[in-house]
Design a protein around this motif. Structure first.
Motif, short mmCIF file in Angstrom:
data_model
loop_
_atom_site.label_atom_id
_atom_site.label_comp_id
_atom_site.label_asym_id
_atom_site.label_seq_id
_atom_site.Cartn_x
_atom_site.Cartn_y
_atom_site.Cartn_z
N ASN A 267 0.83 -1.21 0.00
CA ASN A 267 0.00 0.00 0.00
C ASN A 267 0.86 1.26 0.00
N GLY A 268 1.96 1.22 0.77
CA GLY A 268 2.85 2.37 0.86
C GLY A 268 3.53 2.69 -0.46
N LEU A 269 3.95 1.64 -1.19
CA LEU A 269 4.59 1.86 -2.49
C LEU A 269 3.60 2.43 -3.51
N GLU A 270 2.35 1.98 -3.44
CA GLU A 270 1.32 2.53 -4.32
C GLU A 270 1.10 4.01 -4.00
N ALA A 271 1.09 4.33 -2.70
CA ALA A 271 0.92 5.73 -2.29
C ALA A 271 2.11 6.57 -2.75
N ALA A 272 3.33 6.02 -2.60
CA ALA A 272 4.53 6.75 -3.01
C ALA A 272 4.48 7.07 -4.50
N LYS A 273 4.02 6.11 -5.30
CA LYS A 273 3.93 6.32 -6.75
C LYS A 273 2.89 7.40 -7.06
N ALA A 274 1.73 7.31 -6.39
CA ALA A 274 0.65 8.28 -6.64
C ALA A 274 1.04 9.69 -6.21
N LEU A 275 1.78 9.78 -5.11
CA LEU A 275 2.17 11.08 -4.57
C LEU A 275 3.47 11.61 -5.16
N GLY A 276 4.17 10.75 -5.90
CA GLY A 276 5.49 11.14 -6.40
C GLY A 276 6.49 11.31 -5.29
N ASP A 277 6.32 10.50 -4.23
CA ASP A 277 7.14 10.64 -3.03
C ASP A 277 8.30 9.63 -3.09
N LEU A 278 9.41 10.05 -3.65
CA LEU A 278 10.56 9.16 -3.80
C LEU A 278 11.19 8.81 -2.46
N SER A 279 11.13 9.73 -1.51
CA SER A 279 11.69 9.46 -0.19
C SER A 279 10.96 8.31 0.49
N LEU A 280 9.62 8.31 0.40
CA LEU A 280 8.83 7.21 0.95
C LEU A 280 9.17 5.91 0.25
N GLU A 281 9.28 5.95 -1.06
CA GLU A 281 9.62 4.75 -1.82
C GLU A 281 10.96 4.19 -1.37
N ALA A 282 11.94 5.06 -1.20
CA ALA A 282 13.27 4.61 -0.78
C ALA A 282 13.23 3.97 0.61
N THR A 283 12.49 4.57 1.51
CA THR A 283 12.37 4.02 2.87
C THR A 283 11.77 2.63 2.85
N LEU A 284 10.70 2.46 2.09
CA LEU A 284 10.01 1.16 2.03
C LEU A 284 10.86 0.12 1.30
N LEU A 285 11.60 0.54 0.29
CA LEU A 285 12.48 -0.39 -0.42
C LEU A 285 13.60 -0.89 0.48
N GLY A 286 14.06 -0.02 1.38
CA GLY A 286 15.09 -0.44 2.33
C GLY A 286 14.59 -1.59 3.19
N LEU A 287 13.35 -1.48 3.67
CA LEU A 287 12.76 -2.53 4.50
C LEU A 287 12.39 -3.76 3.68
N ALA A 288 11.91 -3.55 2.46
CA ALA A 288 11.59 -4.68 1.60
C ALA A 288 12.84 -5.49 1.28
N GLY A 289 13.95 -4.79 1.09
CA GLY A 289 15.21 -5.47 0.85
C GLY A 289 15.66 -6.28 2.05
#
Length: 280
Positions: A114-136
């Motif tokens: 859900n967070g990655l979908e929100a990051a894409k919709a909002l254009g929030d690269l910082s959120l995407e990076a944070t979530l990718l760190g945890l996904a990794g």
């Protein structure tokens, strides 16, 4: 009882049954208004839990999480259903790391998605990076090399574009450590060099010391006592600065094993004491 008020818990199965009962238009509007207020309220709760965990108030944060888990799940699901991306962002930042650290896998996966979908919709690269760190990190815990490489390489790309030296260093460091575990030492060496350079430029003594710890672990694998001693000394030099609570625990844990390998049991015991004191 909590705050002198009686708290009632609704089983998720009952909540789901009630949500599927037929209603007229007025009831539907009233329910949507209630769901909106509910989601806003528990977005604040999610934010509070995230702050508690970040500040090291784990007992308090965990207690609050379990007391409100049903409400938090319902609010998260509602935000995803109505594409309320700004509030989904708040839930993702407040809860994702806690779900990961508490091994709440289903909640973690839903919140990341859900967070990655929100990051894409909002254009929030910082959120995407944070979530990718945890996904990794999650992929690494499952020995999914393709998964952690994909997540962390994308994080490096994003952080480089944002000028986020700490985030980029963290991702490079994480990849380096996984390469060490896979015995891919040449690749680990390249990644560590990049990570240490960025950490030094950013003045991030915690991440720089962490890079040195991995260097020491590589020397330990090679049974190079002089090499271990050199990098342990470099770590201790960084500890003269403020490295942050998160890094102190990690570094002390590794220094316990490294000093033991050097035969310095007094230092090993001292480092172990630091780890235990932070676990209580």
């Amino acid at each position: 009882f909590q705050d002198d008020r009686t708290r009632y818990k609704l089983l998720d199965t009952v909540r789901e049954f009630l949500s599927q009962m037929p209603r007229d238009d007025a009831e539907v509007k009233e329910r949507e208004a209630c769901a909106t207020r509910h989601a806003e309220r528990y977005g604040q709760v999610a934010e509070q839990i995230g702050i508690m965990m970040t500040e090291g108030r784990w007992s308090e944060g965990t207690e609050k999480l379990w007391a409100e888990i049903g409400n938090l799940r319902a609010a998260c699901d509602y935000c995803a259903r109505v594409s309320w991306f700004s509030l989904t962002r708040k839930f993702a930042l407040g809860l994702t790391r806690t779900f990961y650290e508490m091994a709440m896998r289903t909640d973690f996966e839903h919140t990341v998605q859900n967070g990655l979908e929100a990051a894409k919709a909002l254009g929030d690269l910082s959120l995407e990076a944070t979530l990718l760190g945890l996904a990794g990190a999650d992929a690494a815990s499952r020995k999914d090399e393709a998964g952690w490489r994909s997540a962390w390489l994308r994080r490096v790309e994003i952080c480089d574009g944002l000028g986020d030296l700490d985030g980029e260093t963290d991702a490079l460091f994480d990849m380096a450590w996984e390469c060490v575990l896979l015995d891919k030492i040449v690749e680990a060496d390249v990644l560590l060099s990049k990570a240490a350079d960025l950490a030094e430029r950013a003045g991030n003594h915690g991440l720089l010391a962490s890079c040195y710890v991995v260097r020491a672990q590589i020397e330990k694998r090679a049974e190079n006592i002089d090499g271990i001693r050199h990098w342990v000394h470099e770590v201790e030099k960084q500890l003269e600065f403020d490295v942050g609570n998160r890094h102190v625990t990690y570094l002390s844990q590794h220094l316990t094993y490294l000093n033991e390998a050097l035969g310095d049991m007094e230092r090993a015991q001292s480092c172990c004491t630091v780890v235990l004191s932070r676990a209580i």
